[in-house]
Design a protein around this motif. Structure first.
Motif, short mmCIF file in Angstrom:
data_model
loop_
_atom_site.label_atom_id
_atom_site.label_comp_id
_atom_site.label_asym_id
_atom_site.label_seq_id
_atom_site.Cartn_x
_atom_site.Cartn_y
_atom_site.Cartn_z
N UNK A 30 -1.41 -7.89 -3.51
CA UNK A 30 -2.18 -8.99 -2.95
C UNK A 30 -1.24 -10.07 -2.43
N UNK A 31 -1.45 -10.50 -1.20
CA UNK A 31 -0.69 -11.60 -0.59
C UNK A 31 -1.65 -12.66 -0.10
N UNK A 32 -1.41 -13.90 -0.49
CA UNK A 32 -2.21 -15.02 -0.01
C UNK A 32 -1.38 -15.87 0.95
N UNK A 33 -2.05 -16.39 1.99
CA UNK A 33 -1.47 -17.39 2.88
C UNK A 33 -2.31 -18.65 2.71
N UNK A 34 -1.68 -19.76 2.35
CA UNK A 34 -2.44 -20.96 2.02
C UNK A 34 -2.02 -22.13 2.90
N UNK A 35 -2.90 -23.06 3.01
CA UNK A 35 -2.66 -24.27 3.79
C UNK A 35 -3.98 -24.88 4.20
N UNK A 91 -9.12 -9.03 -5.99
CA UNK A 91 -8.23 -8.53 -7.03
C UNK A 91 -8.50 -7.04 -7.30
N UNK A 92 -9.79 -6.69 -7.39
CA UNK A 92 -10.14 -5.29 -7.65
C UNK A 92 -9.64 -4.38 -6.53
N UNK A 93 -9.76 -4.83 -5.29
CA UNK A 93 -9.31 -4.01 -4.16
C UNK A 93 -7.80 -3.81 -4.20
N UNK A 94 -7.05 -4.87 -4.57
CA UNK A 94 -5.59 -4.75 -4.58
C UNK A 94 -5.08 -3.88 -5.71
N UNK A 136 -6.57 -1.10 -6.66
CA UNK A 136 -7.04 0.28 -6.48
C UNK A 136 -6.35 0.95 -5.29
N UNK A 137 -5.10 0.57 -5.04
CA UNK A 137 -4.31 1.27 -4.02
C UNK A 137 -4.45 0.72 -2.63
N UNK A 138 -4.73 -0.58 -2.49
CA UNK A 138 -4.83 -1.20 -1.17
C UNK A 138 -3.92 -2.42 -1.11
N UNK A 139 -3.35 -2.67 0.05
CA UNK A 139 -2.68 -3.93 0.31
C UNK A 139 -3.73 -4.90 0.84
N UNK A 140 -3.92 -6.03 0.17
CA UNK A 140 -4.96 -6.99 0.54
C UNK A 140 -4.29 -8.30 0.96
N UNK A 141 -4.65 -8.79 2.13
CA UNK A 141 -4.17 -10.06 2.64
C UNK A 141 -5.34 -11.02 2.74
#
Length: 835
Positions: free
Chosen positions: A571-576, A657-660, A662-667
């Motif tokens: 999981x990667x977040x971009x914030x601002x 969180x659940x998606x990340x 279970x084998x996925x890259x989540x942005x």
């Protein structure tokens, strides 16, 4: 055969020779090769190249008055050795990966398509592709070759084409075009020609004059100029103009400084001073001709006319020329008035236009983009252009046109007060329709992100403002009695209820005027006091995704972001805050990840940037297409990468969180002020710290800061200014200001250790604000084991920040100050955005 000394040096520099050739000439300097190095950040460094190791993909160099530095190829854009070499042909077998380019020292056109969207074009004697990068041997006037190197990380692909003078028509179809095995280059590239360059400081002088067509290769720095054929007078019809243009295409070019000296308009001392100022003020992006004009050495008009005359650009008498209606239909009226360009005729894929300054590249590029045609400029006087554009298009462009429309409204409806029912506008109300259309077009041309229509007090005029580079600027004021009609017209355009004045309404406008690419606007109508309504229209102009290298990330942050992109889950977040460029960053990352091996799905509100190869879903609460619901459907479809436009509630956060896991890259994005605060906010949503820590790959915080215009004024930083910068840089971190100052003086200082800062000045290009465009500042927090421990312990944002800084993270303020020292920003704007 090469001497033992030469062989040792070649091994030290690891510089291969083209096939069937060897590098001959003088013995190399044992102290290293003088070179010009262009970094991935855009900075140019004159240095001595000590070694280049292609296997380890790194090089070592020594800048002037500094110690040796070793950099990986990923931090380099290109490298040029200053010393020309001779290529001797020998009957060797063709090595793997080599592309034959020459026979008898014949030059070919080599175009390198860089990952930042630009093209670098040169006349090359040979190229050699290796896994580490591309070696190009560029034509030099001494009949030798300049050695250029482009790391694989810096470019997408390259092409090899014959120059037209080298390939007769009957043979040209059989000539191969070589393409490197990389992804396709970005569309609409900005081409930078580097033919016959012997030093980085020579680049601006070559960019002051237009590139000749392929049929006329540019002359070298010392090549004599060919005299143009005598001209009896300015052309007055298409046949005569075509003859003049053909003469211009066959005229060789020289450097602008040498050309002006030869014509007696400036002297060599003035050119040397201009070159010195050019390096100090702006490097390759500051044109030598512009510096000479700013110095007062030559008037701008004389510069344009002299260079145009010497290069064979004819001056046209527009009043005697019959313009082709097809050409006029191809160029929108607003562009003709905006840049004072008059289309003359279309010949094949070429559009011939009259313009006051044939070297106004910004204007010519916009005309090419709008028409899709190659533009050939000719010169015309300002008065002739004004009369001819008014004759064929009618009216006056620019700010005067919108003022005339407002005045015309007053003439049509002079009553001081109009009942709302009587003021409701229909599609047939031509003046108000044209006013709204022009307002949208002008906002788009100005690069505005929003249009604000503000009603204010009932008796006051309605004010219209544009938000440009994050700052609101006044545009026009519409008489108060036209307020209901103006709002109603906008409601009609986005299919809203014109009879509803008490509730907020949201809608969209898909706007397209003749010659303008489609513009989508997101509209919000908000009821205000006294029964009035304000309108905000956000412009979604279908921008294309930037490359990661164009975002302005520091090399360390860029490398970490690319490493995250290679992961198979997480999981990667971009914030601002709103408007800080989060969506642009995510789409740049998606463009980097968008390969044939991955399936990428996005759920966004709205879909602002469309990319080929992505499955993009628009949120629609009326159809129950919310972020969590769409995400759950995505998981059943099993994509490799998922992008969620915004994580704004606990349900979305838990699904992400659940998606990340279970084998996925989540942005995804979040509206938080810093990377550390984003982690605390997510924990406040009630997430399981263990799952969150396991899933998290990193958090990228960012801001957009107003960038200094090219008119910026440099000055030597005082000790007090440097101390203030160091205090701001260190802040609450354990860094020592004195050590930070010493590092700055080594990295950014002059020979005597002084630092240069820049202040806003103001010119017509930046509307006298001193700022033009915006630049991103970033902080990249990577989920290290220490940071995961902080998440499990539910530490505060201050504690999380301290851990990240101790591991090398650069904060938003620190990244902004680094860019202040690089000359891109000033501290005031950094403090406003990052404090």
């Amino acid at each position: 055969m090469p001497t033992t000394h030469q062989a040792a040096a070649d091994s030290r520099l690891d510089w291969p020779a083209p096939h069937h050739m060897r590098i001959a000439g003088d013995e190399p300097d044992p102290q290293g090769e003088r070179a010009n190095l262009m970094l991935a950040t855009g900075d140019a460094v004159a240095c001595v190249l000590l070694s280049i190791d292609c296997e380890a993909r790194r090089l070592t160099f020594r800048p002037a008055h500094a110690n040796a530095v070793t950099l990986p190829f990923s931090e380099i854009r290109c490298l040029q050795l200053q010393k020309p070499v001779e290529l001797e042909q020998i009957p060797l077998a063709v090595p793997p990966g080599a592309v034959a380019l020459k026979s008898g020292h014949r030059a070919w056109r080599c175009t390198v398509h860089m990952k930042d969207g630009t093209d670098i074009e040169a006349e090359a004697l040979a190229v050699l592709m290796r896994p580490c990068g591309l070696y190009v041997f560029v034509v030099h006037p001494s009949d030798g070759a300049m050695r250029w190197f482009f790391p694989s990380d810096a470019f997408n692909d390259y092409t090899i084409d014959p120059l037209e003078e080298n390939a007769p028509d009957e043979h040209r179809a059989d000539t191969p075009t070589a393409t490197a095995p990389h992804a396709a280059a970005a569309s609409e590239p900005d081409v930078t020609h580097l033919t016959h360059v012997t030093d980085v400081t020579d680049v601006p002088s070559m960019m002051d004059v237009p590139d000749a067509p392929a049929s006329a290769p540019p002359a070298g720095p010392s090549a004599p100029m060919q005299e143009a054929e005598p001209r009896p007078g300015p052309p007055s019809n298409r046949r005569e103009l075509e003859h003049f243009l053909e003469i211009g295409r066959s005229t060789a070019r020289g450097r602008i400084g040498e050309l002006l000296v030869a014509m007696g308009l400036v002297n060599e001392a003035q050119v040397k001073e201009a070159l010195s100022r050019q390096r100090w003020e702006g490097g390759p992006h500051r044109l030598l001709g512009e510096v000479l004009v700013d110095m007062g050495a030559i008037p701008r008009e004389a510069l344009s006319q002299a260079v145009a005359s010497q290069l064979g650009v004819p001056t046209l008498n527009l009043m005697r020329f019959a313009c082709d209606p097809n050409a006029i239909r191809a160029l929108p009226e607003q562009l003709a008035w905006r840049h004072w360009v008059m289309p003359l005729y279309i010949a094949g894929r070429r559009l011939v236009v009259a313009i006051e300054d044939p070297f106004d590249w910004k204007a010519l590029h916009e005309v090419e983009f709008a028409t899709g045609l190659q533009v050939d400029p000719v010169m015309a006087s300002h008065d002739d252009l004004a009369s001819t554009i008014a004759k064929y298009y009618g009216g006056i462009g620019g700010a005067e046109a919108i003022g005339q429309l407002v005045a015309r409204l007053g003439e049509e409806r002079p009553e001081p007060e109009v009942p709302p029912e009587a003021a409701q506008v229909t599609e047939s109300d031509n003046t108000l329709v044209r006013l709204v259309n022009k307002m949208i077009v002008d906002a788009f041309d100005a690069g505005a992100s929003d249009i604000h229509i503000e009603t204010g007090m009932a008796e006051r005029p309605t004010r219209v403002r544009f938000r440009v580079d994050g700052v609101l600027r006044p545009y026009i004021e519409v008489p108060a009695n036209f307020r209901p009609a103006l709002v109603s017209r906008i409601k009609i355009m986005c299919s809203l209820d014109i009879s509803e004045h008490r509730r907020p309404q949201d809608g969209k406008i898909r706007f397209q005027e003749q010659g303008i690419r489609p513009i989508e606007l997101r509209v919000v109508v908000m009821p205000t006091a006294q029964g009035l309504e304000d309108v905000v229209m956000r412009i979604l102009a279908a921008p294309r995704a930037l490359s990661l290298d164009q975002l302005g990330l520091a090399p360390r942050d860029l490398a970490q972001l690319k490493a995250i992109a290679e992961r198979s889950y997480g999981l990667l977040f971009v914030c601002g805050p709103t408007g800080s460029g989060k969506t642009t960053t995510l789409h740049s990352l998606l463009a980097y990840m968008n390969t044939g091996e991955r399936k990428i799905w996005t759920v966004e509100d709205p879909v602002e940037i469309a990319q080929e190869g992505l499955c993009q879903v628009q949120v629609n609460p009326k159809l129950d297409l919310t972020f969590p619901n769409v995400l759950r459907s995505f998981l059943r479809a099993d994509p490799d990468v998922i992008m969620v436009g915004e994580t704004r509630d606990p349900e979305t956060a838990r699904t992400v969180i659940a998606a990340s896991l279970t084998g996925h890259v989540v942005l995804s994005t979040m509206h938080t002020n810093s990377a550390a605060e984003s982690i605390v906010r997510l924990l406040d949503f009630g997430l399981d710290p263990f799952n969150f820590a396991d899933a998290l790959l990193g958090v990228l915080g960012q801001r957009l800061v107003r960038r200094l215009c090219q008119c910026k004024k440099p000055h030597v930083a005082t000790p007090e200014e440097v101390a203030e910068l160091a205090r701001e840089y260190c802040g609450a971190t354990p860094l020592v200001p004195a050590e930070v100052e010493a590092r700055w003086r080594s990295r950014y200082g002059q020979a005597d250790g002084t630092l240069t800062l820049h202040a806003p000045a103001g010119c017509e290009e930046c509307d006298h604000t001193g700022y033009k465009g915006r630049l991103g500042v970033y902080e990249m927090m990577v989920a290290s084991p220490s940071l995961k421990e902080a998440v499990l312990a539910r530490e505060s944002s201050t504690q999380i920040l301290a851990r990240a800084v101790s591991e090398g993270m650069v904060t938003l303020m620190q990244d902004g100050i680094e860019k202040v020292l690089q000359g891109h920003l000033d501290l005031r704007q950094v403090a406003v955005a990052c404090s």
